[in-house]
Design a protein around this motif. Structure first.
Motif, mmCIF file in Angstrom:
data_model
loop_
_atom_site.group_PDB
_atom_site.id
_atom_site.type_symbol
_atom_site.label_atom_id
_atom_site.label_comp_id
_atom_site.label_asym_id
_atom_site.label_seq_id
_atom_site.Cartn_x
_atom_site.Cartn_y
_atom_site.Cartn_z
ATOM 1 N N TRP A 195 -12.584 1.737 4.988
ATOM 2 C CA TRP A 195 -11.252 2.341 5.085
ATOM 3 C C TRP A 195 -10.194 1.247 5.212
ATOM 4 O O TRP A 195 -10.469 0.161 5.727
ATOM 5 C CB TRP A 195 -11.174 3.263 6.309
ATOM 6 C CG TRP A 195 -11.846 4.586 6.110
ATOM 7 C CD1 TRP A 195 -13.173 4.819 5.885
ATOM 8 C CD2 TRP A 195 -11.220 5.868 6.117
ATOM 9 N NE1 TRP A 195 -13.409 6.162 5.751
ATOM 10 C CE2 TRP A 195 -12.235 6.835 5.893
ATOM 11 C CE3 TRP A 195 -9.905 6.316 6.296
ATOM 12 C CZ2 TRP A 195 -11.961 8.210 5.840
ATOM 13 C CZ3 TRP A 195 -9.637 7.678 6.251
ATOM 14 C CH2 TRP A 195 -10.659 8.608 6.017
ATOM 15 N N ASN A 196 -8.988 1.556 4.752
ATOM 16 C CA ASN A 196 -7.808 0.746 5.034
ATOM 17 C C ASN A 196 -7.364 1.098 6.459
ATOM 18 O O ASN A 196 -6.986 2.249 6.715
ATOM 19 C CB ASN A 196 -6.727 1.099 4.002
ATOM 20 C CG ASN A 196 -5.390 0.449 4.287
ATOM 21 O OD1 ASN A 196 -5.329 -0.696 4.701
ATOM 22 N ND2 ASN A 196 -4.312 1.205 4.070
ATOM 23 N N SER A 251 -7.546 7.622 -1.970
ATOM 24 C CA SER A 251 -6.374 6.868 -1.502
ATOM 25 C C SER A 251 -5.204 7.797 -1.171
ATOM 26 O O SER A 251 -4.229 7.369 -0.551
ATOM 27 C CB SER A 251 -5.948 5.859 -2.564
ATOM 28 O OG SER A 251 -5.658 6.528 -3.773
ATOM 29 N N THR A 282 -6.783 5.706 4.017
ATOM 30 C CA THR A 282 -6.167 4.975 5.134
ATOM 31 C C THR A 282 -6.393 5.715 6.443
ATOM 32 O O THR A 282 -6.264 6.941 6.496
ATOM 33 C CB THR A 282 -4.650 4.823 4.889
ATOM 34 O OG1 THR A 282 -4.451 3.973 3.750
ATOM 35 C CG2 THR A 282 -3.929 4.225 6.094
ATOM 36 N N THR A 305 -4.701 10.257 4.276
ATOM 37 C CA THR A 305 -4.378 9.467 5.475
ATOM 38 C C THR A 305 -4.890 10.210 6.698
ATOM 39 O O THR A 305 -4.512 11.360 6.941
ATOM 40 C CB THR A 305 -2.862 9.235 5.603
ATOM 41 O OG1 THR A 305 -2.407 8.485 4.473
ATOM 42 C CG2 THR A 305 -2.532 8.462 6.876
ATOM 43 N N GLU A 329 -12.945 7.241 -3.312
ATOM 44 C CA GLU A 329 -11.668 6.522 -3.457
ATOM 45 C C GLU A 329 -10.467 7.431 -3.210
ATOM 46 O O GLU A 329 -9.532 7.519 -4.020
ATOM 47 C CB GLU A 329 -11.592 5.852 -4.834
ATOM 48 C CG GLU A 329 -12.725 4.851 -5.032
ATOM 49 C CD GLU A 329 -12.644 4.073 -6.342
ATOM 50 O OE1 GLU A 329 -11.787 4.409 -7.189
ATOM 51 O OE2 GLU A 329 -13.434 3.131 -6.495
ATOM 52 N N ASN A 354 2.378 3.642 4.278
ATOM 53 C CA ASN A 354 1.446 2.682 3.695
ATOM 54 C C ASN A 354 0.249 3.408 3.083
ATOM 55 O O ASN A 354 -0.330 4.292 3.694
ATOM 56 C CB ASN A 354 0.971 1.750 4.821
ATOM 57 C CG ASN A 354 0.018 0.678 4.345
ATOM 58 O OD1 ASN A 354 -1.058 0.962 3.834
ATOM 59 N ND2 ASN A 354 0.414 -0.571 4.519
ATOM 60 N N LYS A 355 -0.103 3.063 1.851
ATOM 61 C CA LYS A 355 -1.348 3.538 1.269
ATOM 62 C C LYS A 355 -1.812 2.534 0.223
ATOM 63 O O LYS A 355 -1.004 1.766 -0.298
ATOM 64 C CB LYS A 355 -1.215 4.952 0.685
ATOM 65 C CG LYS A 355 -0.225 5.101 -0.450
ATOM 66 C CD LYS A 355 0.065 6.582 -0.732
ATOM 67 C CE LYS A 355 -1.016 7.310 -1.490
ATOM 68 N NZ LYS A 355 -1.236 6.873 -2.875
ATOM 69 N N THR A 356 -3.095 2.559 -0.043
ATOM 70 C CA THR A 356 -3.628 1.632 -1.043
ATOM 71 C C THR A 356 -3.822 2.389 -2.361
ATOM 72 O O THR A 356 -3.611 3.601 -2.430
ATOM 73 C CB THR A 356 -4.988 1.060 -0.599
ATOM 74 O OG1 THR A 356 -5.969 2.087 -0.709
ATOM 75 C CG2 THR A 356 -4.943 0.552 0.829
ATOM 76 N N ASP A 357 -4.230 1.663 -3.389
ATOM 77 C CA ASP A 357 -4.518 2.324 -4.666
ATOM 78 C C ASP A 357 -5.934 2.864 -4.717
ATOM 79 O O ASP A 357 -6.295 3.595 -5.634
ATOM 80 C CB ASP A 357 -4.324 1.332 -5.827
ATOM 81 C CG ASP A 357 -2.860 0.963 -5.986
ATOM 82 O OD1 ASP A 357 -2.002 1.794 -5.645
ATOM 83 O OD2 ASP A 357 -2.587 -0.168 -6.424
ATOM 84 N N LYS A 358 -6.727 2.492 -3.716
ATOM 85 C CA LYS A 358 -8.141 2.827 -3.829
ATOM 86 C C LYS A 358 -8.716 3.477 -2.567
ATOM 87 O O LYS A 358 -9.304 4.550 -2.625
ATOM 88 C CB LYS A 358 -8.921 1.550 -4.164
ATOM 89 C CG LYS A 358 -10.391 1.768 -4.404
ATOM 90 C CD LYS A 358 -11.067 0.474 -4.848
ATOM 91 C CE LYS A 358 -12.580 0.687 -4.978
ATOM 92 N NZ LYS A 358 -13.278 -0.558 -5.294
ATOM 93 N N ASN A 359 -8.514 2.821 -1.428
ATOM 94 C CA ASN A 359 -9.209 3.276 -0.216
ATOM 95 C C ASN A 359 -8.386 4.294 0.576
ATOM 96 O O ASN A 359 -7.154 4.232 0.575
ATOM 97 C CB ASN A 359 -9.502 2.081 0.696
ATOM 98 C CG ASN A 359 -10.458 1.112 0.057
ATOM 99 O OD1 ASN A 359 -11.335 1.514 -0.713
ATOM 100 N ND2 ASN A 359 -10.285 -0.163 0.340
#
Ligand SMILES: [Mg+2]
Length: 267
Positions: free
Chosen positions: A200-201, A165, A226, A168, A163, A219-224
């Motif tokens: 992946w995001n 996140s 990117t 990048t 995880e 842009n980034k997610t809380d988990k995956n």
């Protein structure tokens, strides 16, 4: 500001062209394809103090395609990590500006050039940041050709499992590698679906559009983790180099140098 990063990218390309011309060295095609990515990263995104590049709270950037280091050296010099005069020593005996990236250069995290290694290191650093609950981010920039290296796919499996996140990955997808078109050497298509299946995001952008790059890099997610698949043009910025395999490794003659410089500065 986007207008600032566009001006920055022109300076990156013009300094890169000068370095390659003076040294009679190259890898300019791949240096130009990622110049806009570097301009947005170092202009707007990466939090790192050029006067304190080893501060433990810095963001980390890994250039995996170390052969294309000229535009990274230009970016770092223009941002004040070291003197602009040092660029004149590129690829000369005793210079720290080797023709593949060296960690002896202020602002460079890892010596690269042997392809397929930086992403694994970036994953380890991102995991360390996560364990420490740090705020800093980790960026890795890879070429498309080096996705042929199996070590990258180990790292691509590893990052979502943990995880990461805070990681990048940017792919400089210029569709050309040292010996041909990527779809002929070892086809990556469909790259988007491959990353999605690895959890992946995934973001796809025009790798020369500064607004799109800026938006996607924030842009980034809380988990995956990117991945930004940046569609780029090898040799971007100088018409006789664009999409030409020849310019993977070639240095310009005097006329090509002056023509190229005019094109870059007038765009
Ligand atoms: Mg390529």
């Amino acid at each position: 500001m986007i207008s600032d990063t566009i001006e920055f990218s022109k300076k990156i390309r013009s300094e890169t062209l000068k370095m390659v011309y003076n040294a009679k060295a190259s890898h300019i095609g791949g240096a130009f394809s990622m110049a806009d990515i570097l301009a947005v990263l170092y202009g707007n995104i990466i939090q790192i103090d050029s006067k304190d590049p080893e501060n433990p709270n810095r963001d980390r950037f890994f250039l995996s395609k170390g052969h294309a280091c000229t535009s990274l050296y230009a970016s770092l010099a223009l941002k004040g990590f070291f003197s602009m005069d040092l660029l004149n020593t590129y690829s000369q005996n005793d210079s720290i500006l080797l023709s593949h990236t060296s960690h002896k250069v202020p602002g460079v995290e890892l010596s690269t050039g042997s392809l397929g290694h930086a992403l694994g290191v970036a994953c380890g650093v991102a995991l360390a940041g996560k364990i420490k609950k740090s705020k800093w981010r980790v960026f890795a920039l890879l070429s498309d050709g080096e996705l042929d290296e199996g070590s990258n796919w180990e790292a691509i499996l590893f990052a979502p499992q943990h995880e990461l996140s805070n990681l990048t990955l940017i792919i400089d997808y210029n569709k050309i590698q040292s010996f041909g078109n990527t779809n002929e050497v070892l086809d990556l298509h469909p790259l988007n679906d491959k990353f999605k299946s690895f959890k992946w995001n995934v973001i796809e952008v025009d790798g020369h559009n500064h607004e799109a790059l800026d938006y996607s890099l924030k842009n980034k997610t809380d988990k995956n983790p990117t991945v930004i698949i940046a569609h780029t043009i090898k040799g971007k910025g100088v018409d006789y180099m664009e999409n030409k395999l020849l310019w993977h490794y070639k240095s310009p003659d005097e006329k090509q140098y002056s023509d190229g410089l005019k094109q870059i500065l007038n765009k």
